[in-house]
Design a protein around this motif. Structure first.
Motif, PDB file in Angstrom:
ATOM      1  N   THR A  52      39.488  -4.146   2.644  1.00 45.22           N
ATOM      2  CA  THR A  52      40.668  -5.015   2.719  1.00 45.22           C
ATOM      3  C   THR A  52      40.435  -6.132   3.731  1.00 45.22           C
ATOM      4  N   VAL A  53      39.828  -5.778   4.860  1.00 43.94           N
ATOM      5  CA  VAL A  53      39.537  -6.784   5.888  1.00 43.94           C
ATOM      6  C   VAL A  53      38.532  -7.805   5.362  1.00 43.94           C
ATOM      7  N   ARG A  54      37.518  -7.348   4.646  1.00 40.80           N
ATOM      8  CA  ARG A  54      36.528  -8.266   4.082  1.00 40.80           C
ATOM      9  C   ARG A  54      37.168  -9.239   3.099  1.00 40.80           C
ATOM     10  N   GLN A  55      38.127  -8.758   2.317  1.00 47.97           N
ATOM     11  CA  GLN A  55      38.832  -9.636   1.391  1.00 47.97           C
ATOM     12  C   GLN A  55      39.619 -10.700   2.157  1.00 47.97           C
ATOM     13  N   ALA A  56      40.210 -10.317   3.281  1.00 49.80           N
ATOM     14  CA  ALA A  56      40.943 -11.269   4.117  1.00 49.80           C
ATOM     15  C   ALA A  56      39.999 -12.321   4.688  1.00 49.80           C
ATOM     16  N   LEU A  57      38.818 -11.893   5.136  1.00 51.05           N
ATOM     17  CA  LEU A  57      37.847 -12.838   5.690  1.00 51.05           C
ATOM     18  C   LEU A  57      37.324 -13.785   4.626  1.00 51.05           C
ATOM     19  N   ARG A  58      37.152 -13.277   3.400  1.00 52.80           N
ATOM     20  CA  ARG A  58      36.721 -14.158   2.302  1.00 52.80           C
ATOM     21  C   ARG A  58      37.781 -15.222   2.025  1.00 52.80           C
ATOM     22  N   HIS A  59      39.041 -14.823   2.131  1.00 49.00           N
ATOM     23  CA  HIS A  59      40.127 -15.780   1.911  1.00 49.00           C
ATOM     24  C   HIS A  59      40.125 -16.858   2.994  1.00 49.00           C
ATOM     25  N   LEU A  60      39.891 -16.470   4.233  1.00 51.06           N
ATOM     26  CA  LEU A  60      39.812 -17.447   5.325  1.00 51.06           C
ATOM     27  C   LEU A  60      38.638 -18.403   5.110  1.00 51.06           C
ATOM     28  N   ASP A  62      37.502 -19.271   2.129  1.00 52.46           N
ATOM     29  CA  ASP A  62      37.947 -20.166   1.056  1.00 52.46           C
ATOM     30  C   ASP A  62      38.843 -21.276   1.593  1.00 52.46           C
ATOM     31  N   LEU A  63      39.622 -20.964   2.621  1.00 48.13           N
ATOM     32  CA  LEU A  63      40.525 -21.947   3.219  1.00 48.13           C
ATOM     33  C   LEU A  63      39.799 -22.907   4.163  1.00 48.13           C
ATOM     34  N   GLY A  64      38.530 -22.609   4.447  1.00 43.17           N
ATOM     35  CA  GLY A  64      37.756 -23.480   5.328  1.00 43.17           C
ATOM     36  C   GLY A  64      37.956 -23.202   6.809  1.00 43.17           C
ATOM     37  N   LEU A  65      38.584 -22.068   7.151  1.00 41.73           N
ATOM     38  CA  LEU A  65      38.822 -21.752   8.555  1.00 41.73           C
ATOM     39  C   LEU A  65      37.625 -21.087   9.213  1.00 41.73           C
ATOM     40  N   VAL A  66      36.813 -20.422   8.413  1.00 37.98           N
ATOM     41  CA  VAL A  66      35.625 -19.753   8.951  1.00 37.98           C
ATOM     42  C   VAL A  66      34.453 -20.010   8.014  1.00 37.98           C
ATOM     43  N   THR A  67      33.282 -19.763   8.524  1.00 44.11           N
ATOM     44  CA  THR A  67      32.076 -19.831   7.701  1.00 44.11           C
ATOM     45  C   THR A  67      31.235 -18.611   7.996  1.00 44.11           C
ATOM     46  N   VAL A  68      30.517 -18.127   7.005  1.00 43.14           N
ATOM     47  CA  VAL A  68      29.676 -16.946   7.174  1.00 43.14           C
ATOM     48  C   VAL A  68      28.229 -17.402   7.279  1.00 43.14           C
ATOM     49  N   GLU A  69      27.580 -17.073   8.388  1.00 43.52           N
ATOM     50  CA  GLU A  69      26.201 -17.461   8.624  1.00 43.52           C
ATOM     51  C   GLU A  69      25.342 -16.210   8.756  1.00 43.52           C
ATOM     52  N   ARG A  70      24.260 -16.193   7.990  1.00 42.71           N
ATOM     53  CA  ARG A  70      23.357 -15.047   8.017  1.00 42.71           C
ATOM     54  C   ARG A  70      22.796 -14.857   9.427  1.00 42.71           C
ATOM     55  N   GLY A  71      22.898 -13.658   9.909  1.00 39.08           N
ATOM     56  CA  GLY A  71      22.380 -13.358  11.231  1.00 39.08           C
ATOM     57  C   GLY A  71      23.387 -13.568  12.354  1.00 39.08           C
ATOM     58  N   ARG A  72      24.496 -14.272  12.063  1.00 39.37           N
ATOM     59  CA  ARG A  72      25.508 -14.534  13.094  1.00 39.37           C
ATOM     60  C   ARG A  72      26.855 -13.915  12.765  1.00 39.37           C
ATOM     61  N   GLY A  73      27.178 -13.802  11.505  1.00 38.69           N
ATOM     62  CA  GLY A  73      28.454 -13.227  11.121  1.00 38.69           C
ATOM     63  C   GLY A  73      29.465 -14.286  10.705  1.00 38.69           C
ATOM     64  N   THR A  74      30.735 -13.989  10.911  1.00 40.98           N
ATOM     65  CA  THR A  74      31.825 -14.892  10.516  1.00 40.98           C
ATOM     66  C   THR A  74      32.203 -15.767  11.707  1.00 40.98           C
ATOM     67  N   ILE A  75      31.988 -17.093  11.560  1.00 40.69           N
ATOM     68  CA  ILE A  75      32.165 -18.031  12.661  1.00 40.69           C
ATOM     69  C   ILE A  75      33.406 -18.882  12.429  1.00 40.69           C
ATOM     70  N   VAL A  76      34.216 -19.048  13.483  1.00 37.46           N
ATOM     71  CA  VAL A  76      35.385 -19.924  13.405  1.00 37.46           C
ATOM     72  C   VAL A  76      34.897 -21.364  13.337  1.00 37.46           C
ATOM     73  N   ARG A  77      35.329 -22.070  12.299  1.00 38.66           N
ATOM     74  CA  ARG A  77      34.894 -23.435  12.113  1.00 38.66           C
ATOM     75  C   ARG A  77      35.687 -24.389  12.979  1.00 38.66           C
ATOM     76  N   GLY A  78      35.010 -25.429  13.404  1.00 39.80           N
ATOM     77  CA  GLY A  78      35.682 -26.464  14.171  1.00 39.80           C
ATOM     78  C   GLY A  78      36.202 -27.559  13.263  1.00 39.80           C
ATOM     79  N   GLN A  79      36.585 -28.644  13.881  1.00 38.33           N
ATOM     80  CA  GLN A  79      37.108 -29.790  13.152  1.00 38.33           C
ATOM     81  C   GLN A  79      36.023 -30.401  12.279  1.00 38.33           C
ATOM     82  N   ARG A  80      36.392 -30.808  11.074  1.00 37.01           N
ATOM     83  CA  ARG A  80      35.480 -31.575  10.226  1.00 37.01           C
ATOM     84  C   ARG A  80      35.751 -33.053  10.467  1.00 37.01           C
TER      85      ARG A  80
END
Length: 245
Positions: A52-60, A62-80
């Motif tokens: 359930t948590v993984r589904q929530a992170l995937r949704h975030l 999709d919204l552009g709030l986080v990005t998943v980087e191999r070797g680092r995990g789920t990173i909070v994205r900054g301003q574009r």
């Protein structure tokens, strides 16, 4: 966040988790660049299963709030940062229009013989001496692009020094040669993964996405001045097509 209710007005568990994490990001509980706890750790903290948590992170993501980087995990994205693609393109002007301070530095410069591609793009004979100049550009103190530029040595003697004096502003360097107006003759954009050097220079994780721009700048009459290949951190810029000229 889009409506994901089940029809009864109730939000599914993953959506409520996503909303809570998004609110925490907005409050800077998780600042830009922060690595979120792993799904398994979050699941323990909030007493939900990790799927359930993984589904929530995937949704975030999709919204552009986080990005998943191999070797680092789920990173909070900054301003574009918006980056305008138009006939007249200037790194500092682009970001300045968005109220963002931009700067840069020359990493390395050297003289070499123009290969076939560079010679063709600059309209000079193959083997002509050209500058190869590597630069790093930042917006609001954040590294957003690494570029390599090729220019004629004959036309731009000592441009390596002039770029250092101009704090890596190609517009200011051109102006020192009496060129007060130049335009983008062509731009080609492609997507790829960052090289090891790009990841290091731009502080990116392994496997991070890059937007590569291959551009030719020249005089308004079409005379080429420089070829520039820039690697932009894809999660830090938003390319905006400007047809106003």
């Amino acid at each position: 966040m889009r409506d994901v209710s089940d029809g009864s007005g109730r939000l599914p568990q993953w959506s409520r988790i996503a909303a809570d994490v998004a609110a925490a990001i907005e409050r800077s509980v998780y600042p830009e660049g922060t690595t979120l706890p792993a799904a398994s750790e979050l699941a323990v903290r909030i007493a939900f299963n990790r799927h359930t948590v993984r589904q929530a992170l995937r949704h975030l993501q999709d919204l552009g709030l986080v990005t998943v980087e191999r070797g680092r995990g789920t990173i909070v994205r900054g301003q574009r940062f918006p980056y305008r693609l138009g006939r007249r393109v200037s790194f500092r002007t682009n970001f300045g229009a968005a109220g963002v301070e931009a700067d840069g530095e020359v990493i390395e410069s050297q003289i070499e013989e123009a290969g076939a591609d560079v010679a063709k793009q600059l309209g000079i004979p193959q083997g002509t001496r050209v500058w190869e100049i590597e630069m790093l550009s930042r917006a609001a103190g954040v590294a957003v692009s690494r570029s390599v530029r090729w220019l004629s040595v004959e036309r731009f003697p000592e441009i390596d020094r002039r770029l250092v004096t101009a704090r890596a502003s190609i517009t200011a360097a051109f102006a020192s040669y009496g060129i007060t107006d130049y335009v983008r003759l062509s731009t080609r954009l492609t997507a790829r993964l960052a090289t090891r050097d790009e990841a290091r220079m731009l502080s990116l994780g392994r496997g991070a996405a890059i937007l590569q721009s291959v551009a030719i700048d020249g005089l308004p009459d079409g005379t080429p001045l420089q070829v520039a290949v820039a690697a932009f951190a894809a999660d830090r810029v938003e390319m905006v097509l400007d047809q106003s000229g």
